[in-house]
Structure formats: structure tokens, C-alpha cells
Design a protein around this motif. Sequence first.
Motif, PDB file in Angstrom:
ATOM      1  N   VAL A  15       5.039  11.592   7.258  1.00 12.28           N
ATOM      2  CA  VAL A  15       4.867  10.155   7.522  1.00 12.28           C
ATOM      3  C   VAL A  15       6.162   9.411   7.172  1.00 12.28           C
ATOM      4  CG1 VAL A  15       3.724   8.093   6.623  1.00 12.28           C
ATOM      5  CG2 VAL A  15       2.373  10.109   7.232  1.00 12.28           C
ATOM      6  N   THR A  16       6.585   8.518   8.041  1.00 10.32           N
ATOM      7  CA  THR A  16       7.816   7.735   7.816  1.00 10.32           C
ATOM      8  C   THR A  16       7.501   6.324   7.344  1.00 10.32           C
ATOM      9  OG1 THR A  16       8.715   8.928   9.712  1.00 10.32           O
ATOM     10  CG2 THR A  16       9.942   6.993   8.971  1.00 10.32           C
ATOM     11  N   LEU A  17       6.492   5.730   7.973  1.00  9.80           N
ATOM     12  CA  LEU A  17       6.185   4.309   7.761  1.00  9.80           C
ATOM     13  C   LEU A  17       4.756   4.175   7.241  1.00  9.80           C
ATOM     14  CD1 LEU A  17       6.749   1.239   8.237  1.00  9.80           C
ATOM     15  CD2 LEU A  17       5.993   1.600  10.614  1.00  9.80           C
ATOM     16  N   LEU A  18       4.625   3.344   6.213  1.00  9.85           N
ATOM     17  CA  LEU A  18       3.291   3.089   5.657  1.00  9.85           C
ATOM     18  C   LEU A  18       2.940   1.625   5.866  1.00  9.85           C
ATOM     19  CD1 LEU A  18       3.696   5.032   2.277  1.00  9.85           C
ATOM     20  CD2 LEU A  18       2.318   5.750   4.243  1.00  9.85           C
ATOM     21  N   PHE A  19       1.753   1.375   6.368  1.00  5.45           N
ATOM     22  CA  PHE A  19       1.229   0.011   6.478  1.00  5.45           C
ATOM     23  C   PHE A  19       0.271  -0.179   5.312  1.00  5.45           C
ATOM     24  CE2 PHE A  19       2.970  -1.266  10.481  1.00  5.45           C
ATOM     25  CZ  PHE A  19       3.135  -0.092  11.205  1.00  5.45           C
ATOM     26  N   SER A  20       0.554  -1.187   4.501  1.00  6.78           N
ATOM     27  CA  SER A  20      -0.234  -1.350   3.279  1.00  6.78           C
ATOM     28  C   SER A  20      -1.049  -2.641   3.309  1.00  6.78           C
ATOM     29  CB  SER A  20       0.705  -1.395   2.057  1.00  6.78           C
ATOM     30  OG  SER A  20      -0.023  -1.783   0.896  1.00  6.78           O
ATOM     31  N   SER A  21      -2.335  -2.481   3.037  1.00 10.84           N
ATOM     32  CA  SER A  21      -3.153  -3.658   2.761  1.00 10.84           C
ATOM     33  C   SER A  21      -3.978  -3.368   1.520  1.00 10.84           C
ATOM     34  CB  SER A  21      -4.067  -4.015   3.941  1.00 10.84           C
ATOM     35  OG  SER A  21      -4.599  -5.319   3.680  1.00 10.84           O
ATOM     36  N   LEU A  22      -3.252  -2.977   0.485  1.00 14.12           N
ATOM     37  CA  LEU A  22      -3.863  -2.656  -0.808  1.00 14.12           C
ATOM     38  C   LEU A  22      -4.162  -3.935  -1.569  1.00 14.12           C
ATOM     39  CD1 LEU A  22      -1.398   0.218  -1.819  1.00 14.12           C
ATOM     40  CD2 LEU A  22      -3.836   0.491  -1.261  1.00 14.12           C
ATOM     41  N   PRO A  23      -5.136  -3.903  -2.459  1.00 13.30           N
ATOM     42  CA  PRO A  23      -5.307  -5.039  -3.377  1.00 13.30           C
ATOM     43  C   PRO A  23      -3.973  -5.275  -4.093  1.00 13.30           C
ATOM     44  CG  PRO A  23      -7.104  -3.451  -3.617  1.00 13.30           C
ATOM     45  CD  PRO A  23      -6.075  -2.802  -2.727  1.00 13.30           C
ATOM     46  N   ASP A  65      20.175  -2.867  -4.921  1.00  9.51           N
ATOM     47  CA  ASP A  65      19.597  -3.287  -6.215  1.00  9.51           C
ATOM     48  C   ASP A  65      18.828  -2.150  -6.886  1.00  9.51           C
ATOM     49  OD1 ASP A  65      20.448  -5.869  -6.022  1.00  9.51           O
ATOM     50  OD2 ASP A  65      18.471  -6.762  -5.583  1.00  9.51           O
ATOM     51  N   ARG A  66      17.976  -1.480  -6.072  1.00  7.19           N
ATOM     52  CA  ARG A  66      16.971  -0.610  -6.698  1.00  7.19           C
ATOM     53  C   ARG A  66      17.247   0.878  -6.482  1.00  7.19           C
ATOM     54  NH1 ARG A  66      11.311  -3.882  -6.599  1.00  7.19           N
ATOM     55  NH2 ARG A  66      12.037  -5.913  -5.892  1.00  7.19           N
ATOM     56  N   GLY A  67      18.249   1.202  -5.646  1.00  9.57           N
ATOM     57  CA  GLY A  67      18.562   2.616  -5.419  1.00  9.57           C
ATOM     58  C   GLY A  67      17.483   3.340  -4.632  1.00  9.57           C
ATOM     59  N   TRP A  68      16.687   2.609  -3.848  1.00 15.05           N
ATOM     60  CA  TRP A  68      15.616   3.216  -3.056  1.00 15.05           C
ATOM     61  C   TRP A  68      16.177   3.848  -1.781  1.00 15.05           C
ATOM     62  CZ3 TRP A  68      11.616  -1.421  -3.014  1.00 15.05           C
ATOM     63  CH2 TRP A  68      10.982  -1.487  -4.262  1.00 15.05           C
ATOM     64  N   ASP A  69      15.586   4.974  -1.373  1.00 12.53           N
ATOM     65  CA  ASP A  69      15.862   5.501  -0.028  1.00 12.53           C
ATOM     66  C   ASP A  69      14.940   4.848   0.999  1.00 12.53           C
ATOM     67  OD1 ASP A  69      16.369   8.768  -1.474  1.00 12.53           O
ATOM     68  OD2 ASP A  69      17.828   7.209  -0.914  1.00 12.53           O
ATOM     69  N   GLY A  70      13.756   4.478   0.520  1.00 10.20           N
ATOM     70  CA  GLY A  70      12.812   3.816   1.428  1.00 10.20           C
ATOM     71  C   GLY A  70      13.027   2.320   1.377  1.00 10.20           C
ATOM     72  N   ALA A  71      11.971   1.544   1.626  1.00  9.61           N
ATOM     73  CA  ALA A  71      12.102   0.078   1.609  1.00  9.61           C
ATOM     74  C   ALA A  71      10.724  -0.544   1.493  1.00  9.61           C
ATOM     75  CB  ALA A  71      12.792  -0.410   2.884  1.00  9.61           C
ATOM     76  N   GLY A 107      10.979   7.259  -0.775  1.00 13.93           N
ATOM     77  CA  GLY A 107      11.610   7.348   0.548  1.00 13.93           C
ATOM     78  C   GLY A 107      10.792   6.783   1.689  1.00 13.93           C
ATOM     79  N   TYR A 108       9.576   6.303   1.411  1.00  9.82           N
ATOM     80  CA  TYR A 108       8.764   5.719   2.485  1.00  9.82           C
ATOM     81  C   TYR A 108       9.211   4.281   2.759  1.00  9.82           C
ATOM     82  CZ  TYR A 108       5.561   9.617   1.584  1.00  9.82           C
ATOM     83  OH  TYR A 108       5.023  10.872   1.410  1.00  9.82           O
ATOM     84  N   VAL A 109       9.113   3.875   4.030  1.00 10.18           N
ATOM     85  CA  VAL A 109       9.314   2.466   4.377  1.00 10.18           C
ATOM     86  C   VAL A 109       7.916   1.845   4.434  1.00 10.18           C
ATOM     87  CG1 VAL A 109      10.170   0.832   6.081  1.00 10.18           C
ATOM     88  CG2 VAL A 109      11.423   2.971   5.640  1.00 10.18           C
TER      89      VAL A 109
END
Length: 343
Positions: free
Chosen positions: A76-84, A136-142, A99-101
Motif C-alpha cells: 500500500v502506498t497511500l492511506l486514507f484516514s478517517s480515524l477518531p 522537519d521530521r525526517g519522514w519518508d512518507g507524508a 513511509g506511508y503517504v
Amino acid sequence: MVDVGILGATGAVGQRLIQLLEPHPEFDIATLTASPASAGKTYKEAAKWRADTPMPDSVTDIEVTATDPDAIGDDVTLLFSSLPSGVGAEVEPDLAEAGYVVSSNSSNARMADDVPLIIPEVNADHLGLIDVQRDDRGWDGALLKNPNCSTITMVPTLAALDQYGLESVRVSTLQAVSGAGYSGVTSMEIIDNAIPHIGGEEQKMESESRKLLGEFNGAEVVRHSMDVAASCNRIPTIDGHLENVWADTSDDVTPDEVSAAMSAYPSATLPSSPERLIHTFEEPDRPQPRLDRNRGDGMAVSAGGFRRTEGGVQYNCLAHNTIRGAAGASVLNGELLLEEGYL
Ligand code: 2RA
């Protein structure tokens, strides 16, 4: 095709995300996550699906996983989030670091300085904040956020007006119960009543609007200077946020000029963008046509009832709070990420 995951897949917005993504030409639903209590069940077993829309066959047998980076898998490359928001605040940074966007509707971190808050038609250029975030955060994802559905209903109309110099905005909302998720939809006990205040909603509309209409200078978003005040109410409709807006501008403006500016306001050139972002009401004094999702309705904002006021203009705007709002907004942002090469 891009393999995508939906975080919080059994909730009201998660279900709308499935409806919008299942037929999508560029995204393929590979992972569905929900609470630990649902993990291991099939999606059909885990989700209480709204009776007015059938569950797509393609997801019924997907095994729901917990919202855990290790469980999501690397296809999986992209995650759609609608978490609390509390869960989102906890897991979304971990997922971006892994590494996930993440294109998120959850309210956490929308106002963080290095998190882009985006409506593609309004401020796609703010996407550049991802590069600041990664530094800022050194993330591979976003981590990318869409605003609150009541904010999404109003801000495109303000963006069309800003050419006249927005100085102050007052908004009163009449919000559908589906905005409150399942607890809202089943709470139709508010029939013949209304809820006069939606905690936190007012502050979201006020702060998010100023960030969305602010200017990205390559390092940060300088918030718009306009003064915004909101009052948010819940009324007994299932879907659709209706909002009454009073906008004062530095330049004189007539209702006809406002109507023309809104009708001319361009949509983004993305697969799910409506051909005309802002439709002006045909008959503002009549009930508006019910939206047929299966006709692809719902991704536009409508506006009408324009009247001149002492300092500017008063009008109404209307949008489907989960199709144009919570879920559709995340999908549009996912399409923008793909178009701009962040996936
Ligand atoms: C609501 N906008 O309508 C909020 C969250 N969806 O309750």
C-alpha cells in the motif's frame, strides 16, 4: 493503479470512502483497518452499513486489520484516514514515518505549521509544505489533511470572493446528522428539534478558513487576515450542510458580481473534481434537489440567495458533507498527491 488503504473503514466516512474509491480509475482498495475489536473479521461482518446504499461486493470479504503499521503491509502506498482524532494523533505520524503517504480527514494536526491543509481548488500550492514537513521530521512518507466538512462547504465560496478583499466573515451553519457519524445518523430523535451548538466546530471553521486562504511563502503558510466567527447548529437532515454566510469586503461588490464570481470559480483538474465547482441555486427559496451519489452528484458546492449588506454580501452555501466534505475531500487530496508526484 495505486494500492490504497482506508483507516477507520467501518465508520460513516470510511464507508463513504469505500463508495468513492471502489470505482476509482487510479486507486485500488487493498487494505481496510478498524478498531482491534473488528480485526480479523471480514468487512461485511465488521461494518454496520447504511441501508440506503449497498455495500460493494469487492470489499465484503476483505479481512479487516487493526490500524497498525505492521499489519498494513508494504504493497500500500497511500492511506486514507478517517480515524477518531485521538487515534489519528497517535498513529498517523508513525505511519508517515514508516513511509506511508496519509491523506487524512481526522481533525488532529490540521493546524500544525508543517502539515498541509488542502482543498485542491483553493490552495493546491500549499502541498509544498510536505517538503518542509519531511525536512522537519525526517519522514519518508507524508501527512496531508483536508479540513472539516463545514469548512469545505464555505471556503471555496470565500475563495471566489477574496478578489474583492475579504475583511470579515460571519457564518451560521445548519448541519446534517451524518456529520456526527453513526451516533448522529441514529440520533434522529432530534426530529422537530435542533442542537444549538456543535462543540469545537466553530473554532475549526474559524482557524481552518484562515489557513486555507493564507499564503504559502515556501516555508510556512501566512494566515489570511480576515476575521471569522462561526455558529454551528445540528438539524434533523441526514446529509448536507447548509450555511448562511455574511462576508464583508474592502471593495464594493454587488450580489450579481458575487454570483458571477462564484459561478466562474474554477474546479481543480482532477478525476473527481466537478466540472463547475460552485453551482448557483436555481431556486434558492425551494428545497434543493436530492443528490444522487450514483449519478456522481455531490462533489460540487452550491451557493445562492445573494443579498447586498452594509459591508458586503450575504448568501447561502450547501454541500454534501461526506461526499464533497469528509470523504470526497480526502479522495481529491489523494488525486492531487498522485498528480503532483508525491506517490
Ligand atoms: C460534523 N463537521 O458535522 C463535523 C464533523 N464531521 O459533526
